[in-house]
Design a protein around this motif. Structure first.
Motif, PDB file in Angstrom:
ATOM      1  N   SER A  42       2.572  -8.139   0.863  1.00 48.19           N
ATOM      2  CA  SER A  42       2.926  -7.511  -0.402  1.00 48.19           C
ATOM      3  C   SER A  42       3.384  -6.076  -0.173  1.00 48.19           C
ATOM      4  O   SER A  42       2.724  -5.320   0.537  1.00 48.19           O
ATOM      5  N   VAL A  43       4.508  -5.739  -0.766  1.00 41.25           N
ATOM      6  CA  VAL A  43       5.071  -4.401  -0.665  1.00 41.25           C
ATOM      7  C   VAL A  43       5.100  -3.789  -2.056  1.00 41.25           C
ATOM      8  O   VAL A  43       5.636  -4.391  -2.986  1.00 41.25           O
ATOM      9  N   MET A  44       4.516  -2.608  -2.200  1.00 46.16           N
ATOM     10  CA  MET A  44       4.647  -1.880  -3.453  1.00 46.16           C
ATOM     11  C   MET A  44       5.787  -0.889  -3.288  1.00 46.16           C
ATOM     12  O   MET A  44       5.819  -0.119  -2.334  1.00 46.16           O
ATOM     13  N   GLN A 114      -4.295  -0.503  -7.587  1.00 44.91           N
ATOM     14  CA  GLN A 114      -3.031  -1.183  -7.289  1.00 44.91           C
ATOM     15  C   GLN A 114      -2.654  -0.992  -5.820  1.00 44.91           C
ATOM     16  O   GLN A 114      -2.259  -1.936  -5.144  1.00 44.91           O
ATOM     17  N   LYS A 117      -4.128  -3.236  -3.067  1.00 43.28           N
ATOM     18  CA  LYS A 117      -3.754  -4.649  -3.046  1.00 43.28           C
ATOM     19  C   LYS A 117      -2.588  -4.962  -2.109  1.00 43.28           C
ATOM     20  O   LYS A 117      -2.235  -6.120  -1.933  1.00 43.28           O
ATOM     21  N   HIS A 118      -1.956  -3.948  -1.527  1.00 47.61           N
ATOM     22  CA  HIS A 118      -0.698  -4.167  -0.818  1.00 47.61           C
ATOM     23  C   HIS A 118      -0.793  -3.859   0.667  1.00 47.61           C
ATOM     24  O   HIS A 118      -1.645  -3.098   1.113  1.00 47.61           O
ATOM     25  N   ASP A 119       0.124  -4.469   1.418  1.00 44.77           N
ATOM     26  CA  ASP A 119       0.198  -4.237   2.854  1.00 44.77           C
ATOM     27  C   ASP A 119       0.989  -2.965   3.178  1.00 44.77           C
ATOM     28  O   ASP A 119       0.698  -2.286   4.151  1.00 44.77           O
ATOM     29  N   ILE A 121       3.304   0.448   1.239  1.00 46.16           N
ATOM     30  CA  ILE A 121       3.714   1.198   0.062  1.00 46.16           C
ATOM     31  C   ILE A 121       4.985   1.930   0.456  1.00 46.16           C
ATOM     32  O   ILE A 121       4.979   2.767   1.368  1.00 46.16           O
ATOM     33  N   PRO A 146      -3.086   0.618   2.762  1.00 45.98           N
ATOM     34  CA  PRO A 146      -1.810   0.048   3.211  1.00 45.98           C
ATOM     35  C   PRO A 146      -1.023   1.056   4.052  1.00 45.98           C
ATOM     36  O   PRO A 146      -1.368   2.235   4.110  1.00 45.98           O
TER      37      PRO A 146
END
Length: 186
Positions: A42-44, A114, A117-119, A121, A146
């Motif tokens: 997941s990428v934000m 938030q 939750k991501h790998d 940013i 992340p």
């Protein structure tokens, strides 16, 4: 990537497993378990407020990869990206399944939840925006932290010589005007 592979990755209807296969064939080692039906990386994407075309380009390029993109647009561009996401949902549902547009929020506690939750940013914005997000990440437990990929303030310009000005065609002037305005090179 070959030109053919890049064109295949741009297809909105390309199944996720096929995306992984193309990238693997091209020798691109992306950490993903999508082939096994597990969670995608997941990428934000924290989008800049000044250049919507760059943010849109970032979203589209990221969606070529087998990742889930969570976009946090600036508050002034949130309606634009919400509308764009609705368009993509109607016309390219496979892509829309992997793209989420977050509401604009300045609640640091909510944003830290938030971020965890991501790998990755990916932040495109001012140096102060990057510093703010870095301070939020610094407060996270290392196990939840992340990878930060910052893209800060940049100065860009167009330089034309007298010869360029004399020799440019009307089409070249039009293309230059579009490029300068779309990419905010004012």
């Amino acid at each position: 990537l070959s030109e053919e592979q890049a064109l295949m990755l741009m297809s909105a209807d390309l199944e996720l497993e096929k995306r992984c296969e193309i990238l693997k064939t091209a020798g691109i080692g992306l950490r993903t378990n999508a082939e096994d039906g597990q969670k995608l990386p997941s990428v934000m994407l924290v989008s800049a407020s000044t250049v919507p075309s760059a943010s849109f380009q970032d979203v589209i390029l990221m969606l070529m990869l087998p990742v889930h993109v969570v976009q946090r647009p600036s508050s002034n561009l949130a309606p634009l990206f919400e509308a764009l996401h609705g368009y993509v949902e109607r016309h390219a549902p496979l892509l829309a399944q992997r793209w989420t547009v977050l509401p604009a929020s300045h609640d640091d506690g909510w944003m830290m939840a938030q971020l965890a939750k991501h790998d990755w940013i990916n932040i495109c914005g001012s140096d102060s925006t990057i510093a703010h997000y870095q301070s939020l990440l610094d407060r996270l437990d290392n196990a939840l932290k992340p990878v930060l990929i910052p893209h800060g303030h940049r100065l860009s310009c167009v330089v034309l010589t007298a010869e360029d000005i004399r020799e440019m065609t009307e089409t070249e002037w039009t293309n230059l005007a579009i490029d300068v305005s779309v990419w905010d090179q004012t």
